[in-house]
Design an enzyme around this catalytic site. Sequence first.
Site, PDB file in Angstrom:
ATOM      1  N   ARG A 121     102.499  53.584 -10.147  1.00 20.01           N
ATOM      2  CA  ARG A 121     102.755  53.793  -8.710  1.00 20.01           C
ATOM      3  C   ARG A 121     104.200  53.469  -8.307  1.00 20.01           C
ATOM      4  NH1 ARG A 121      97.662  51.403  -8.484  1.00 20.01           N
ATOM      5  NH2 ARG A 121      96.041  52.976  -8.334  1.00 20.01           N
ATOM      6  N   LYS A 143     115.227  63.618  -4.288  1.00 24.02           N
ATOM      7  CA  LYS A 143     114.185  64.618  -4.558  1.00 24.02           C
ATOM      8  C   LYS A 143     113.906  64.615  -6.056  1.00 24.02           C
ATOM      9  CE  LYS A 143     114.692  68.016  -0.863  1.00 24.02           C
ATOM     10  NZ  LYS A 143     115.051  69.410  -0.521  1.00 24.02           N
ATOM     11  N   GLU A 185     127.798  74.904  -5.650  1.00 24.69           N
ATOM     12  CA  GLU A 185     127.268  73.870  -4.747  1.00 24.69           C
ATOM     13  C   GLU A 185     128.428  73.124  -4.065  1.00 24.69           C
ATOM     14  OE1 GLU A 185     124.122  73.721  -4.033  1.00 24.69           O
ATOM     15  OE2 GLU A 185     123.066  74.560  -5.771  1.00 24.69           O
ATOM     16  N   LYS A 227     126.600  64.860   1.259  1.00 30.50           N
ATOM     17  CA  LYS A 227     125.151  64.910   1.055  1.00 30.50           C
ATOM     18  C   LYS A 227     124.514  63.609   1.538  1.00 30.50           C
ATOM     19  CE  LYS A 227     121.262  66.113  -1.757  1.00 30.50           C
ATOM     20  NZ  LYS A 227     120.658  66.760  -2.880  1.00 30.50           N
ATOM     21  N   GLU A 237     113.395  65.654   4.907  1.00 31.38           N
ATOM     22  CA  GLU A 237     113.466  67.058   5.336  1.00 31.38           C
ATOM     23  C   GLU A 237     112.417  67.373   6.410  1.00 31.38           C
ATOM     24  OE1 GLU A 237     114.725  69.475   2.008  1.00 31.38           O
ATOM     25  OE2 GLU A 237     113.730  71.183   2.922  1.00 31.38           O
ATOM     26  N   ARG A 242     118.307  68.496   6.789  1.00 31.09           N
ATOM     27  CA  ARG A 242     118.513  68.526   5.333  1.00 31.09           C
ATOM     28  C   ARG A 242     118.420  69.959   4.804  1.00 31.09           C
ATOM     29  NH1 ARG A 242     116.582  64.180   0.688  1.00 31.09           N
ATOM     30  NH2 ARG A 242     117.384  65.406  -1.056  1.00 31.09           N
ATOM     31  N   ASN A 246     120.282  74.058   1.830  1.00 28.93           N
ATOM     32  CA  ASN A 246     119.693  75.238   1.188  1.00 28.93           C
ATOM     33  C   ASN A 246     120.445  76.523   1.500  1.00 28.93           C
ATOM     34  OD1 ASN A 246     117.126  75.480  -0.429  1.00 28.93           O
ATOM     35  ND2 ASN A 246     116.710  73.738   0.906  1.00 28.93           N
ATOM     36  N   HIS A 249     120.298  79.603  -0.681  1.00 23.47           N
ATOM     37  CA  HIS A 249     119.242  79.381  -1.672  1.00 23.47           C
ATOM     38  C   HIS A 249     118.020  80.276  -1.476  1.00 23.47           C
ATOM     39  CE1 HIS A 249     121.791  76.051  -2.637  1.00 23.47           C
ATOM     40  NE2 HIS A 249     120.969  75.561  -3.544  1.00 23.47           N
ATOM     41  N   HIS A 253     116.899  82.012  -4.797  1.00 21.82           N
ATOM     42  CA  HIS A 253     115.596  81.854  -5.461  1.00 21.82           C
ATOM     43  C   HIS A 253     114.960  83.216  -5.716  1.00 21.82           C
ATOM     44  CE1 HIS A 253     115.304  77.481  -3.863  1.00 21.82           C
ATOM     45  NE2 HIS A 253     115.890  77.529  -5.031  1.00 21.82           N
ATOM     46  N   HIS A 266     121.581  78.876 -11.895  1.00 22.19           N
ATOM     47  CA  HIS A 266     121.258  78.586 -10.501  1.00 22.19           C
ATOM     48  C   HIS A 266     122.487  78.752  -9.580  1.00 22.19           C
ATOM     49  CE1 HIS A 266     119.317  76.814  -7.077  1.00 22.19           C
ATOM     50  NE2 HIS A 266     120.228  75.855  -7.025  1.00 22.19           N
TER      51      HIS A 266
HETATM   52  P1  NAD Z   1     120.192  71.198 -16.751  1.00 23.00           P
HETATM   53  O1  NAD Z   1     119.779  69.811 -16.518  1.00 23.00           O
HETATM   54  O2  NAD Z   1     119.246  72.120 -17.408  1.00 23.00           O
HETATM   55  O3  NAD Z   1     121.574  71.198 -17.541  1.00 23.00           O
HETATM   56  C1  NAD Z   1     122.154  72.417 -17.916  1.00 23.00           C
HETATM   57  C2  NAD Z   1     122.447  72.456 -19.417  1.00 23.00           C
HETATM   58  O4  NAD Z   1     123.560  71.627 -19.676  1.00 23.00           O
HETATM   59  C3  NAD Z   1     121.301  71.915 -20.272  1.00 23.00           C
HETATM   60  O5  NAD Z   1     121.221  72.669 -21.440  1.00 23.00           O
HETATM   61  C4  NAD Z   1     121.759  70.500 -20.605  1.00 23.00           C
HETATM   62  O6  NAD Z   1     121.215  70.027 -21.799  1.00 23.00           O
HETATM   63  C5  NAD Z   1     123.242  70.691 -20.704  1.00 23.00           C
HETATM   64  N1  NAD Z   1     124.063  69.506 -20.426  1.00 23.00           N
HETATM   65  C6  NAD Z   1     123.883  68.596 -19.453  1.00 23.00           C
HETATM   66  N2  NAD Z   1     124.935  67.759 -19.402  1.00 23.00           N
HETATM   67  C7  NAD Z   1     125.773  68.137 -20.389  1.00 23.00           C
HETATM   68  C8  NAD Z   1     127.033  67.666 -20.837  1.00 23.00           C
HETATM   69  N3  NAD Z   1     127.668  66.677 -20.216  1.00 23.00           N
HETATM   70  N4  NAD Z   1     127.585  68.262 -21.910  1.00 23.00           N
HETATM   71  C9  NAD Z   1     126.973  69.320 -22.518  1.00 23.00           C
HETATM   72  N5  NAD Z   1     125.802  69.832 -22.123  1.00 23.00           N
HETATM   73  C10 NAD Z   1     125.208  69.246 -21.063  1.00 23.00           C
HETATM   74  O7  NAD Z   1     120.598  71.933 -15.376  1.00 23.00           O
HETATM   75  P2  NAD Z   1     121.370  71.471 -14.068  1.00 23.00           P
HETATM   76  O8  NAD Z   1     122.096  72.665 -13.620  1.00 23.00           O
HETATM   77  O9  NAD Z   1     122.111  70.194 -14.244  1.00 23.00           O
HETATM   78  O10 NAD Z   1     120.165  71.165 -13.065  1.00 23.00           O
HETATM   79  C11 NAD Z   1     119.248  72.162 -12.701  1.00 23.00           C
HETATM   80  C12 NAD Z   1     117.979  71.499 -12.251  1.00 23.00           C
HETATM   81  O11 NAD Z   1     118.252  70.652 -11.149  1.00 23.00           O
HETATM   82  C13 NAD Z   1     116.909  72.482 -11.771  1.00 23.00           C
HETATM   83  O12 NAD Z   1     115.689  72.134 -12.321  1.00 23.00           O
HETATM   84  C14 NAD Z   1     116.892  72.293 -10.261  1.00 23.00           C
HETATM   85  O13 NAD Z   1     115.622  72.537  -9.713  1.00 23.00           O
HETATM   86  C15 NAD Z   1     117.277  70.842 -10.143  1.00 23.00           C
HETATM   87  N6  NAD Z   1     117.878  70.477  -8.854  1.00 23.00           N
HETATM   88  C16 NAD Z   1     117.394  69.386  -8.232  1.00 23.00           C
HETATM   89  C17 NAD Z   1     117.952  68.979  -7.036  1.00 23.00           C
HETATM   90  C18 NAD Z   1     117.444  67.732  -6.376  1.00 23.00           C
HETATM   91  O14 NAD Z   1     117.843  67.449  -5.244  1.00 23.00           O
HETATM   92  N7  NAD Z   1     116.616  66.965  -7.025  1.00 23.00           N
HETATM   93  C19 NAD Z   1     119.021  69.685  -6.470  1.00 23.00           C
HETATM   94  C20 NAD Z   1     119.497  70.796  -7.150  1.00 23.00           C
HETATM   95  C21 NAD Z   1     118.919  71.194  -8.355  1.00 23.00           C
HETATM   96  N1  GLY Z   2     119.257  70.194  -3.045  1.00 24.46           N
HETATM   97  C1  GLY Z   2     118.754  70.160  -1.725  1.00 24.46           C
HETATM   98  C2  GLY Z   2     118.348  68.809  -1.264  1.00 24.46           C
HETATM   99  O1  GLY Z   2     118.508  67.834  -1.940  1.00 24.46           O
HETATM  100  O2  GLY Z   2     117.809  68.696  -0.203  1.00 24.46           O
END
Ligand code: NAD
Ligand code: GLY
Length: 363
Positions: A121, A143, A185, A227, A237, A242, A246, A249, A253, A266
């Site tokens: 939890r 998030k 972004e 942010k 949100e 917040r 987006n 987005h 999407h 993305h």
């Molecule tokens: P990711 O985590 O898949 O990383 C992209 C690629 O880069 C992967 O293959 C990873 O292994 C590689 N990588 C990471 N760091 C590296 C480094 N320093 N050197 C070499 N390779 C490296 O993708 P991302 O773009 O970082 O994140 C996308 C994800 O984030 C999605 O799932 C999306 O839904 C999520 N997201 C979440 C939020 C949130 O607020 N929580 C906001 C935006 C996106």
């Molecule tokens: N990436 C959008 C949010 O964190 O609200």
Amino acid sequence: MKIKTVSVKLADCDYDIEIGTGNLSRISSMVSDLSPSKVYLVFDENVECYCQDIQSALKQVGFHPLTLRIPAGERSKTIEQASLVWEFLTRHHADRQSLIVAIGGGVVGDLAGFIAATYARGLPFFQVPTTLLAHVDSSVGGKTGINLKAAKNMVGAFWQPSGVLIDTETLSTLEDREYISGLAEVIKYGVIMDADFFGLLERESIGLKNRDAELLVEVISHCCQLKALVVHEDEKETTGRRAILNYGHTFAHAFETVLGYGKYLHGEAVAVGMTCAAHLAEELQLVPLDFRQRQTDLLQAVGLPVVVEPTELEPLVDVMRRDKKNLGDQIRFILPTKMGHARLFDDVLPDSVIHSALQQVMQ
Ligand code: NAD
Ligand code: GLY
């Protein structure tokens, strides 16, 4: 070493984001300050070197961190992978004072954050983001979540980290395409919240593309600050504030879903989505005439796309109708009103207007 700190101030907790270059070893004092009983490092196969550095730094101050490597990429944001991590924590006797540290991009952060939110939890959580997208977006604001087969990020929780450590040197190993994707972004923040910041990005677009270290500390900390402000105002949100994060987005999407995840990263889809939103804002006469051109010029200057391959419009609109921001069937867009400002629009738009915005980005 230049270090900046951004404080995230929330109703129930505050935490700091530290941004620097070559500051990864600061993990030892940041984690020591949290006094965890045990430390679990969750990372993916592409960031093993940073995990090793972090493990060594923590050992020097008396911790014996356990490590768990997960496969890289979106396929790890599943209930099956979450289950493997929960089982790992059970086998290794995690307790309520155990700290989960996520090392990696948004995928590791979202999964490990979800584990921290749910195991026993709720456990304390710490983020060491290693992609540009994770530096400026996913590691900030709490998030967390995993995907369902038919819906991305559909199961999750708001679960704030106890701290975030950003070392821009981790970007040195990131592939060009991933890095540039993260710049979408960064540019988004300028468009929706800060015209002066947008101006700085325009002037510094070459340094930005070339990963200039000093510039990156400035830019990443400014994005985190923007942010943090939004998350402070609307953590869960509920007010619509917040939702401005987006911007672009809703369209993005739809492109990702219809054209297939992986075809466009993305951030690439977000860049085209921002272009669509700018066309829409122009059509509705919300923005000055030069707005869209400035945005397009900057996106292109850093190497981002502003068009996608032609595809049927109806499937795209179908996906947009399932967007989490919608009220019933009505698609709600975040639209700019001038450089540095955007808001959530409730007006019902005829399909022809949405189609026209989509057609503008198809070549
Ligand atoms: P990711 O985590 O898949 O990383 C992209 C690629 O880069 C992967 O293959 C990873 O292994 C590689 N990588 C990471 N760091 C590296 C480094 N320093 N050197 C070499 N390779 C490296 O993708 P991302 O773009 O970082 O994140 C996308 C994800 O984030 C999605 O799932 C999306 O839904 C999520 N997201 C979440 C939020 C949130 O607020 N929580 C906001 C935006 C996106
Ligand atoms: N990436 C959008 C949010 O964190 O609200």
